[in-house]
Design a protein around this motif. Structure first.
Motif, PDB file in Angstrom:
ATOM      1  N   ARG A   1       6.331  17.766 -13.104  1.00 45.38           N
ATOM      2  CA  ARG A   1       4.894  17.474 -12.994  1.00 45.38           C
ATOM      3  C   ARG A   1       4.276  17.826 -14.065  1.00 45.38           C
TER       4      ARG A   1
ATOM      5  N   GLU B   1       0.759  -1.002   0.074  1.00 47.96           N
ATOM      6  CA  GLU B   1      -0.011  -0.056   0.008  1.00 47.96           C
ATOM      7  C   GLU B   1       0.951   1.066   0.082  1.00 47.96           C
TER       8      GLU B   1
ATOM      9  N   ARG C   1       4.378   5.668  -5.384  1.00 43.95           N
ATOM     10  CA  ARG C   1       4.292   5.664  -6.836  1.00 43.95           C
ATOM     11  C   ARG C   1       3.341   6.596  -7.382  1.00 43.95           C
ATOM     12  N   LYS C   2       2.329   6.861  -6.770  1.00 43.99           N
ATOM     13  CA  LYS C   2       1.188   7.473  -7.287  1.00 43.99           C
ATOM     14  C   LYS C   2       1.355   9.208  -6.790  1.00 43.99           C
ATOM     15  N   ARG C   3       2.730   9.065  -6.181  1.00 43.65           N
ATOM     16  CA  ARG C   3       2.871  10.542  -5.569  1.00 43.65           C
ATOM     17  C   ARG C   3       1.740  11.075  -4.641  1.00 43.65           C
ATOM     18  N   LYS C   4       1.142  10.027  -3.812  1.00 47.78           N
ATOM     19  CA  LYS C   4      -0.155  10.469  -3.042  1.00 47.78           C
ATOM     20  C   LYS C   4       0.639  11.023  -1.834  1.00 47.78           C
TER      21      LYS C   4
ATOM     22  N   ASN D   1       2.557   1.776  -3.294  1.00 47.16           N
ATOM     23  CA  ASN D   1       1.466   2.159  -4.148  1.00 47.16           C
ATOM     24  C   ASN D   1       1.279   3.813  -3.952  1.00 47.16           C
TER      25      ASN D   1
END
Lengths: 407, 728
Positions: A338, A10, A16-19, A13
């Motif tokens: 970005r 998690e 990776r998603k730059r959350k 993840n």
């Protein structure tokens, strides 16, 4: 351990998603994750430290690969590895002490003892390990008496306490893990407390009626400025807005809410304003081993302006931002480009972006970070005090083991 | 993992089970485009598994859905379903912690409507779709947040039971020349209520009316205080739907296409009163890959990072991230580049790819495991995986699928698509826009627009097994050592080919269109407001009494369509008259109106047929009139009707004074010769016109001599000289 694995998945993840954004939040999440990895890791009787190191390394590699630009992840993984190595070392010293004690007793006992703790380790290795424990403590540890070094005597003494040979086996096993987790907890504490640690030093750097310039938004900078304000220092802050994400606006809002005299300027006005400024204070994204700084885009421009006008350029960085790597082509390799939609509206420009029409098309580049070479930085303020850029490598040697630099 | 997931959901929503299920965010992903635009590539591999910038399309969609907080996705597979399921099993999606991926297989569905009906039937069995859901197709690339939008949809639904769908749109200007969006789709006209964002009108059919007008229902303007008409919006094909949508599909078994049938059906249907709303996104990206042009455009958008974080240097779905260098060059760390190779801006080079000496690569995507010889030029092309390109080839604006071999010195001209494992022979030049496949082109009868490559999975296997034989016999189509068939372009699509190709629109085409537009501008300035979307609309705003006029416009359009079809398909005259009579009755028109409208459409056809000079135009008109005079004759039995025809003709000439104007007399004469018009009619018209303004008499004057001649003729023939007397 499916739950640990899914936690890792998690987090990977999210990275990776730059959350997750911001190095402090990332660092904190990483340490907490590693703590649970360590506590769930089954430790074999033999060579426990190696098992822990492997486990942490395996997870660490995944995390770093997930977002190579977020250097704090790698830093924290290396810190944890360093803690494991240190604890292992101190336990070895303890075992050595035990060995010395038992030396007089019969051979069986010695074999037994070795068999329990370090079957693969010959006496020579143990001796070598013991010698390396005796290496001179770093200047930093001497001066500050950091918690890590404090744990060393504690563990060694407790290790020495375990005279009862029967209990040795289990206690040694549990000991290492326990100590490592203790160390990691301290690291967590340190990361979450770095703002206060840095802010405490504010009063020494900010003087009455000064004008401070900052760029972008950094919680460290916010706390730093507020700490000075709380100590009844009166000064003015210029905030460069930090296009295209305009985080400077948020910082300005916070500063005003806390009662500071704040002025927002555009990034392009930095050079015009710099002659009135007494000090530039910037929060870093990462600090490299050579003393170079990776910060929000536009920082290099501010640093050059400060240099031109001989204004001190101060960088605030928690110790988790110290990266043991030397930068190579950091403008590209350690940068994150970005979405161009932060710069301009897709719909408005969609006719310029029509590749099918064959005419020249518009390209938009939106880098997140800027690299400031070390010669432009006047001072680093970390949670352990102020340092010169050229001193960074030494600080790094304190925090990381050379073995972990390449993961 | 699924069980765990549910546990997590239960912890968060501690209320009753129903509430929990309502909170669960679900999506239906149609892993089939139900179209044939990607043929021949889609004969061998489903569209959603085609790589875009080296990652299968479906991964972009799933990664985005997961990122946007969707918890459960139903992947609806139709054609090549086994390939899709196999791929998903191998990928990490089946074991994803946050996203439950379920696949649904149905081979019978041949349209999106069928798919949704199938879902509905399944749903009653297992109750899969519990609440509002997101409907997307598996070729969507987006990074828009969905959670807020779904919430917005739910809130609206609570207030208004009839709000069943929210449609995502995005501003995207379409080219003023080609009337085509950057994604290669036709220009979209929508009408929206600016306050409530309710969708009032949706039109994306091929808009060929040269006047560029759009018809809005007048009742729209009555019931809405303000209407916003846009032509710069792009439909993202992302819909938030309520469960009613599924049942609507079930009720209307003839709904096939989501937009053409469903949206239009809902907008027209007043009885149920369902409403569709729009949501415009600004900063985030969304696009659907619908044709080769959009494949190109979206690829470039990805490389330009508009889709961040779904970009090649970020590992978003188990893809191996590439390293981004300066000038937007993405390179795998183990790609081997020769020192003398020149890799230009905005290029992508995949893992294990070798690039030889002196190669020039610009604006292109090269997949994994490719081997490129020396002195190769690759420009604006998409090379997929394991492609071998030998020395000295030139590839411009082409798509080259997996396993293709291009032998030394071969040239691919712009717009070429090479399907899987094709071999291009030595020094062979593949002509522009050709599509090459190892499979033979299916016969045209079954390539109906809506029909998906039905049963193609089995057919493909058969064809592949017999492939070697075929290759031996027909190898010469791509040079002596090549393999593959060059597909023939279907009849109608030939002219459209450049529109949907990967290649940029060629200069000469653009020049041609510009020319055409310039001509149009000078011709019918008087009729068309500059960009001309609001003509009929403006009329209906002004007056309520305009009703018959409006009706007549519609009627005229319908007649025009009928005649056009009749001419194209060579339908018999009686059938056409039957049809026009039907229209006449339904619009409550007079026979004279029919005559006018029929003549109008015939002349329009003549004008629209390409011609270079006035004499050619006359020839066109003459041939059409000769051929269809019976049709016209059917309606012009009375003098009044004949006069109506002349009036109509005069009107047309006034509208386009340059083209038809000079021919007025000639065509009038022709009509007289062909017995369509009787001299009485012409003379009566002349009489009526004699009293009109000078401006109106232009054409009367033009045919002065003709009328004079007619009069003289009638004097000679007729004993009865009433006419003359009156004339004098």
């Amino acid at each position: 351990m499916p739950d640990v694995q899914s936690m890792v998945a998690e987090f990977v993840n999210k990275l990776r998603k730059r959350k997750i954004e911001g190095s402090q939040a990332t660092a904190k999440c990483t340490v907490e994750l590693l703590r649970s990895v360590i506590s769930h890791q089954r430790v074999p009787h033999a060579n426990q430290a190696a098992a822990l190191i492997d486990a942490v390394k395996a997870v660490g590699q995944q995390l770093v690969a997930a977002n190579p630009v977020e250097l704090a992840v790698g830093n924290v993984v290396r810190r944890v590895l360093h803690i494991i190595r240190e604890e292992d070392l101190s336990l070895t010293t303890a075992a050595m002490a035990g060995l010395d004690l038992l030396d007089a007793s019969d051979d069986d006992d010695i074999d037994n003892c070795k068999g329990i703790g370090y079957p693969a380790m010959s006496a020579a290795v143990v001796a070598a390990a013991a010698r390396s424990t005796l290496r001179p403590p770093s200047l930093q540890t001497l001066l500050e008496g950091t918690p890590e070094s404090a744990t060393v005597p504690y563990t060694s003494s407790s290790g020495a306490d375990s005279e009862s040979k029967t209990a040795d086996k289990s206690s040694l096993t549990r000991k290492l893990k326990h100590d490592v987790i203790e160390g990691v907890n301290q690291l967590i504490h340190e990361i979450s407390g770095c703002h206060e640690q840095i802010a405490e030093q504010a009063i020494e750097h900010i003087h009455q009626n000064e004008v401070i310039l900052t760029l972008g938004s950094s919680r460290t900078v916010l706390e730093f400025l507020c700490a000075a304000k709380e100590k009844k220092r009166s000064f003015r802050v210029f905030v460069a807005e930090g296009a295209p994400r305009y985080q400077g606006h948020l910082l300005a809002k916070e500063l005003v809410a806390r009662g500071l005299q704040t002025t927002v300027i555009t990034d392009s006005a930095v050079f015009a304003m710099i002659s009135r400024v007494n000090m530039v204070i910037i929060g870093a994204h990462a600090v490299m081993a050579n003393g170079g700084v990776i910060g929000p885009v536009g920082v290099n421009m501010a640093a050059l302006a400060a240099k031109k006008h001989a204004v001190p350029f101060v960088v605030l960085a928690g110790s988790h931002k110290l990266c043991p790597l030397y930068p190579h082509n950091p403008e590209v390799l350690l940068n994150e480009l970005r979405s161009p939609s932060e710069l301009l509206d897709f719909g408005e420009f969609s006719d310029c972006l029509d590749f099918g029409a064959g005419s020249g098309s518009l390209q938009v580049v939106n880098p997140t970070f800027d690299y400031v070479p070390p010669n432009l930085v006047s001072l680093f303020i970390t949670d352990t005090g102020g340092h010169n850029p050229s001193y960074m490598y030494r600080l790094i040697a304190d925090y990381y083991s050379a073995d972990d630099l390449v993961m | 993992m699924g069980a765990q997931k549910k546990g997590g959901g239960g912890a968060r929503v501690s209320e009753d089970a129903e509430e929990q299920s309502r909170q669960r965010l679900q999506a239906i992903l149609l892993a089939d485009s139900f179209a044939t635009k990607f043929r021949p590539v889609t004969l061998e591999r489903p569209k959603v598994l085609l790589p875009i910038v080296n990652v299968p399309m479906i991964d972009y969609t799933l990664a985005w859905l997961e990122y946007a907080g969707i918890e459960e996705v139903f992947v609806f597979c139709c054609a090549h379903s086994t390939q899709i399921i196999e791929y998903l099993e191998k990928s990490e999606w089946y074991s994803h912690p946050n996203l439950v991926v379920r696949t649904i297989e149905s081979h019978k569905s041949i349209s999106a409507g069928d798919a949704l009906r199938y879902m509905y039937e399944q749903q009653t069995e297992t109750s899969q779709i519990q609440g509002d859901f997101v409907l997307v197709s598996g070729d969507t690339v987006s990074n828009m947040p969905l959670a807020d939008l779904i919430q917005e949809h739910r809130d609206r639904k609570k207030k208004d039971e009839k709000a069943i769908m929210t449609m995502v749109i995005k501003q995207s200007k379409s080219s003023s020349l080609t009337h085509q969006s950057r994604l290669g789709t036709d220009q979209l006209f929508i009408a929206v209520d600016p306050l409530t964002k309710q969708l009032l009108h949706y039109e994306e059919d091929k808009i060929d009316h040269p006047s560029g007008s759009v018809c809005l229902d007048k009742s729209l303007l009555e019931s809405n205080p303000s209407v916003l008409v846009c032509n710069d919006m792009q439909d993202c094909y992302i819909d938030i739907c309520s469960p009613e949508v599924l049942s609507l599909f079930e009720d209307n078994f003839d709904y096939q296409h989501l937009r053409r049938h469903f949206v239009k059906g809902v907008l027209v249907d007043d009885i149920m009163g369902y409403k569709i709303f729009t949501h415009e996104i600004h900063s985030s990206y969304a696009a659907r890959i619908d044709n080769f042009r959009s494949y190109d455009t979206v690829s470039k958008d990805i490389i330009q990072r508009w889709t961040y974080p779904y970009v090649p240097d970020i590992n978003f779905s188990g893809n191996r991230p590439l390293r981004l260098g300066r000038q937007g060059i993405y390179r795998a760390c183990d790609a081997v580049l020769s020192r003398s190779a020149d890799v230009g801006a905005s290029s992508v080079i995949g893992y294990g790819t070798k690039i030889g000496d002196g190669d020039k690569i610009l604006n292109s995507v090269i997949g994994n495991g490719c081997c490129i010889g020396s002195n190769v030029v690759i420009e604006g092309s998409y090379i997929w995986n394991n492609v071998t390109i030998e020395d000295g080839c030139e590839i411009r604006n082409a798509i080259v699928c997996d396993g293709v071999k291009i032998r030394a010195g071969a040239v691919l001209q712009p717009g070429v698509v090479l399907s899987f494992n094709v071999v291009v022979g030595r020094d062979f030049v593949v002509p522009a826009y050709s599509k090459v496949s190892l499979l033979q082109q299916p016969t045209t009868e079954d390539s109906d627009d809506e029909l998906e490559y039905a049963d193609s999975s089995s057919a493909t296997a058969d064809q592949l097994s017999g492939l070697n034989l075929q290759m031996e016999s027909k190898a010469s189509e791509l040079g002596p050592d090549g393999a593959g068939y060059i597909w023939e372009v279907c009849e109608g699509a030939h002219d459209e080919e450049w529109k949907h190709s990967v290649a940029p629109i060629p200069e000469d085409k653009l020049a041609e269109i510009t020319q055409a537009i310039d001509d149009d501008d000078t011709d019918d300035e008087s009729v068309v407001p500059t960009s001309g979307e609001l003509k009929s609309d403006a009329d209906s705003i002004n007056t309520d009494m305009n009703d018959p006029n409006d009706d007549y416009d519609y009627f005229e359009k319908e007649v025009e369509g009928t005649v056009l079809r009749a001419v194209e398909e060579n339908i018999k005259v009686d059938l056409v008259t039957l049809e026009i009579n039907g229209l006449r009755l339904s619009y409550n028109m007079e026979s004279a109106d029919c005559a006018g409208a029929t003549f109008y459409s015939m002349m329009k056809l003549a004008v629209d047929t390409p011609h270079n000079s006035a004499s050619e135009l006359y020839k066109n008109a003459a041939s059409i009139i000769t051929k269809w005079k019976e049709l016209l004759g059917f309606y012009v039995k009375k003098i009044d009707e004949q006069i109506e025809v002349i009036m109509k003709f005069e009107e047309m000439c006034q509208e386009s004074p340059k083209e038809l104007g000079p021919l007025f007399t000639q065509i009038l004469h022709l009509l007289y010769d062909k017995d369509v018009l009787q001299e009485d009619a012409i003379l009566r018209w002349a009489e009526e016109k004699a009293g009109a303004d000078e401006a109106d008499k232009v054409y009367l004057k033009q045919c002065d001599t003709f009328i004079q001649w007619l009069k003289e003729a009638s004097e000679e023939e007729d004993e009865d000289d009433e006419d003359e007397e009156e004339d004098d």
